[in-house]
Design a protein around this motif. Structure first.
Motif, short mmCIF file in Angstrom:
data_model
loop_
_atom_site.label_atom_id
_atom_site.label_comp_id
_atom_site.label_asym_id
_atom_site.label_seq_id
_atom_site.Cartn_x
_atom_site.Cartn_y
_atom_site.Cartn_z
N ASN A 168 0.82 -1.22 0.00
CA ASN A 168 0.00 0.00 0.00
C ASN A 168 0.86 1.27 0.00
OD1 ASN A 168 -3.11 -0.68 0.51
ND2 ASN A 168 -1.85 -2.22 1.55
N PHE A 169 2.08 1.14 -0.39
CA PHE A 169 3.01 2.28 -0.43
C PHE A 169 2.43 3.46 -1.23
CE2 PHE A 169 6.24 4.10 -3.39
CZ PHE A 169 6.81 5.01 -2.52
N GLN A 170 1.94 3.21 -2.43
CA GLN A 170 1.43 4.29 -3.28
C GLN A 170 0.21 4.96 -2.66
OE1 GLN A 170 2.58 5.81 -5.85
NE2 GLN A 170 4.37 4.50 -6.24
N THR A 171 -0.64 4.19 -2.01
CA THR A 171 -1.83 4.75 -1.35
C THR A 171 -1.43 5.75 -0.27
OG1 THR A 171 -3.14 2.77 -1.78
CG2 THR A 171 -3.86 4.18 0.03
N ILE A 172 -0.50 5.34 0.58
CA ILE A 172 -0.06 6.21 1.68
C ILE A 172 0.67 7.43 1.12
CG2 ILE A 172 1.33 6.30 3.78
CD1 ILE A 172 0.97 3.25 4.01
N GLY A 270 9.38 3.86 4.12
CA GLY A 270 9.93 5.00 3.41
C GLY A 270 8.98 5.51 2.33
N LEU A 271 8.63 6.79 2.39
CA LEU A 271 7.78 7.42 1.37
C LEU A 271 8.62 8.28 0.43
CD1 LEU A 271 4.66 8.49 3.51
CD2 LEU A 271 5.04 6.35 2.27
N LYS A 272 9.49 9.09 1.01
CA LYS A 272 10.44 9.89 0.23
C LYS A 272 11.79 9.81 0.94
CE LYS A 272 7.22 13.18 -1.92
NZ LYS A 272 7.57 12.83 -3.30
#
Length: 343
Positions: A168-172, A270-272
């Protein structure tokens, strides 16, 4: 009887007079250099007694008590505490062990003492555990004994939840980017919190803060909040559970500090992750990666920093607290009861 007493008293006075006379004669016979030396030593002794007497006694106590003795800015080992009455880490610890033991007894009466051995041992000897821990790991509120200890955990420790978060990385990330658009140079958007750091800026956006849902924030990240309900090991019902988006701007350093307990694993998705960003736990450095989870025990001394160039933007992670894999189901239920928010 009175006559005998008076005779003895008279004899004592004669003896005292003879001692004084002998002492005076000894002083007269002394060398002047020796007298000067004795006088100097006497002066130094009087000065030392005066100096020591003026010093304030140093208070010794538990780690939590030391938190309360921080300076006016709330600094303890370089880390700033909030002094909020709702904060489990920053409130006074007076009578904490008695309170925890009372909560454990109440839990056992309602349910069972079965499986409570480690918790009972931890509460009974809490002061000794917290004061005798090696400096590399010093949980500030509660230490559960006999848990395997290491700064970092493998992804296999909580495989289901790690894989779910990564899927669900892209969702968050999308919900974070929508939130981040509200930032400006003039004000902090509603729902965000600015944390004190030695340098730079560190912002957090809590969905769950110390076991309590933040409804206004959850409505802004509905899919991320629903995801928390699908995690099998998320700590959501006691004060050691948190879930938030954490943002470090370039040039930010978070001072070294300890987390409140060893019963949890802190998970960073990690998001960015720009270059020059690093997490150091127990002296061991690790780097985040976008779309990947990093698991660590924050009861170890840890810090984080972003030394990347400004044009690469902030470091962003989604942080959620998971149960330590070696805390049994019965213990989790009891700890949720003992450390329930507001209890």
């Amino acid at each position: 009887m009175s006559l005998e007493w008076l005779t003895a008293w008279s004899w004592s006075l004669d003896g005292l007079r003879d001692c004084i006379a002998a002492a005076i004669q000894s002083v007269r016979d002394c060398d002047a250099t020796a007298l000067a030396t004795v006088a100097c030593l006497l002066v130094l002794f009087v000065w030392y007694c005066y100096h020591v007497g003026r010093e304030q006694p140093r208070a010794y106590g538990t780690v939590n008590a030391l938190i309360q003795s921080a300076d006016a800015n709330g600094l303890q080992n370089g880390y700033v505490y909030c002094h909020s009455p709702e904060c489990v880490r920053c409130t006074p610890s007076d009578g904490l062990n008695q309170k925890l033991y009372h909560n454990l007894q109440e839990y056992a009466k309602r349910y069972s003492w079965a499986g409570m051995g480690r918790i009972h041992k931890g509460i009974r000897d809490q002061g000794r555990y917290l004061s005798s821990r090696p400096s590399i790991q010093k949980p500030e509120v509660f230490f559960l004994p006999d848990l395997p200890t290491m700064p970092y955990f493998s992804r296999e420790a909580q495989k289901h939840d790690v894989e779910l978060l990564e899927r669900n990385f892209q969702t968050i990330l999308c919900e974070f980017e929508t939130l981040y658009k509200a930032f400006s140079n003039c004000s902090l958007p509603q729902g965000w919190k600015m944390n004190s750091t030695p340098s730079g800026e560190w912002f957090t956006f809590y969905l769950v803060n110390q076991g309590l849902c933040v409804p206004r924030n959850c409505r802004k990240c509905p899919r991320t909040y629903r995801l928390l309900g699908s995690l099998r090991t998320c700590i959501g019902n006691n004060v050691f559970g948190n879930a938030c988006i954490s943002v470090l701007s370039p040039g930010t350093v978070i001072a070294e500090h300890y987390g409140p307990t060893n019963i949890r694993i802190r998970c960073h998705l990690g998001l960015k992750t720009p270059s020059g960003c690093e997490l150091v736990v127990g002296g061991e450095p690790q780097c985040w990666a976008e779309g990947r989870c990093l698991l660590f025990d924050d009861s170890f001394l840890h810090t984080a920093f972003h030394e990347g160039p400004p044009e690469e933007g902030p470091r962003v992670v989604f942080m959620v607290d998971l149960w330590h894999p070696n805390v049994a189901a019965a213990e989790r239920q009891a700890l949720d009861f003992i450390f329930a928010p507001g209890r």
